[in-house]
Scaffold this motif. Structure first.
Motif, PDB file in Angstrom:
ATOM      1  N   PHE A 137      -1.345   0.321   2.528  1.00 39.89           N
ATOM      2  CA  PHE A 137      -1.034  -0.756   1.586  1.00 39.89           C
ATOM      3  C   PHE A 137      -0.997  -2.078   2.342  1.00 39.89           C
ATOM      4  CE2 PHE A 137       0.837   3.072  -0.257  1.00 39.89           C
ATOM      5  CZ  PHE A 137       0.390   3.012  -1.571  1.00 39.89           C
ATOM      6  N   LYS A 161      -5.256  -0.142  -0.215  1.00 38.82           N
ATOM      7  CA  LYS A 161      -4.820  -0.654  -1.513  1.00 38.82           C
ATOM      8  C   LYS A 161      -4.080  -1.972  -1.307  1.00 38.82           C
ATOM      9  CE  LYS A 161      -4.460   3.585  -4.240  1.00 38.82           C
ATOM     10  NZ  LYS A 161      -3.596   4.411  -5.121  1.00 38.82           N
ATOM     11  N   VAL A 216      -1.508  -4.688  -2.589  1.00 41.24           N
ATOM     12  CA  VAL A 216      -0.356  -4.756  -3.500  1.00 41.24           C
ATOM     13  C   VAL A 216       0.405  -6.053  -3.233  1.00 41.24           C
ATOM     14  CG1 VAL A 216      -0.081  -2.261  -3.781  1.00 41.24           C
ATOM     15  CG2 VAL A 216       1.049  -3.407  -1.874  1.00 41.24           C
ATOM     16  N   VAL A 248       4.125  -5.427  -0.763  1.00 44.99           N
ATOM     17  CA  VAL A 248       4.043  -4.507   0.376  1.00 44.99           C
ATOM     18  C   VAL A 248       5.284  -4.592   1.261  1.00 44.99           C
ATOM     19  CG1 VAL A 248       2.742  -6.140   1.825  1.00 44.99           C
ATOM     20  CG2 VAL A 248       2.574  -3.678   2.255  1.00 44.99           C
TER      21      VAL A 248
END
Length: 275
Positions: free
Chosen positions: A37, A70, A72, A75
């Motif tokens: 992430f 990914k 985000v 995080v």
């Protein structure tokens, strides 16, 4: 599998031992569905321009480990250390570059340079701390004392959060970073003094690289990947143009960056679509 009698970075242990067994980490194979992430494109400027994200992506890629990326917006809130990037590997959640490196090492996944003698490993740790603090502190000074950067940071919160949460989170982050810079006696320094301190550290690195292809000699280690990642941020971020210009005459350091860029830029392009 990793042998726990081998040396690894003790700074990783206090956090990880609170939650996990080191023996269990070493025993379990790498999760093929691991997820990394990272901050959104809007937020990455606040995270050292993305340096630790770049370094983590490069390190895991060099080890040929499977992981999905990914982006985000939260995080840091997801990370047990309070800072990203965050690796979710099986039941383990590991935050920040250095801890992710040591987590990988415990599983037996390591660069050739990690098999150096203990004195060299201690030297790696010292340079990790030196580079992390010098570049992070300097970047934060430029970020949080620049009107241009502040406008970009405010827009990042506007894009990711509704009003009034966007305003609250921005001021919370601003006050936190200002307090950190004040406690470290940086907030009130003149810009030219910050640049001078930054150059002093890089002069030491330039001297260290004399006759060497890597900081530890010929073997690539995690500290090389971190230094390259910070220098990559310098190269691609207009806000740091003055810092970049202050290093132009450091020939060993610039040769080093160009050589590393040939080895690592494709990874960033393929994984993060970064030119």
């Amino acid at each position: 599998m990793a042998n726990l009698t081998e040396s690894y970075n003790e700074s990783f242990l206090p956090l990880i031992q609170k939650y996990y067994s080191l023996e269990a980490i070493a025993r379990e194979p790498w999760d093929q569905n691991a997820i990394l992430f990272i901050p959104t494109n809007q937020q990455i400027l606040m995270e050292n321009g993305g340096a630790e994200t770049f370094a983590t992506v490069i390190y895991l890629s060099f080890l040929n480990l499977n992981f999905e990326i990914k982006r985000v917006k939260n995080v840091n809130e997801m990370s047990p250390s309070g800072r990203g990037p965050l690796l979710k590997c099986g039941k383990y959640s590991i935050g920040e570059y250095e801890s992710i490196v040591n987590f990988s090492n415990l599983k037996g996944n390591r660069l050739l340079g990690n098999f150096l003698e203990s004195s060299k490993k201690n030297e790696i740790k010292t340079y990790l701390l030196l580079i992390q603090k010098s570049y992070s502190d300097t970047f934060n000074y430029f970020l949080w004392k620049s009107d241009f950067a502040q406008n970009a940071i405010k827009k990042s919160f506007d894009c990711d959060y509704p009003w009034p949460l966007n305003v609250i989170l921005y001021w919370n982050e601003y006050l936190f970073e200002r307090k950190y810079l004040q406690l470290n006696n940086l907030w009130d320094l003149k810009r030219d003094r910050i640049i001078s301190r930054f150059r002093e550290v890089n002069e030491c690195l330039n001297k260290k690289l004399s006759g060497n292809s890597c900081l530890m000699g010929k073997n690539l280690t995690e500290v090389d990947i971190l230094l390259y990642s910070f220098m990559k941020v310098l190269a691609i971020t207009p806000l740091f143009a003055e810092l970049k210009a202050s290093l132009e005459d450091l020939t060993n350091l610039n040769r080093y960056f160009n050589e590393m860029d040939q080895r690592m830029a494709n990874i960033l392009q393929n994984k993060l679509d970064l030119n």
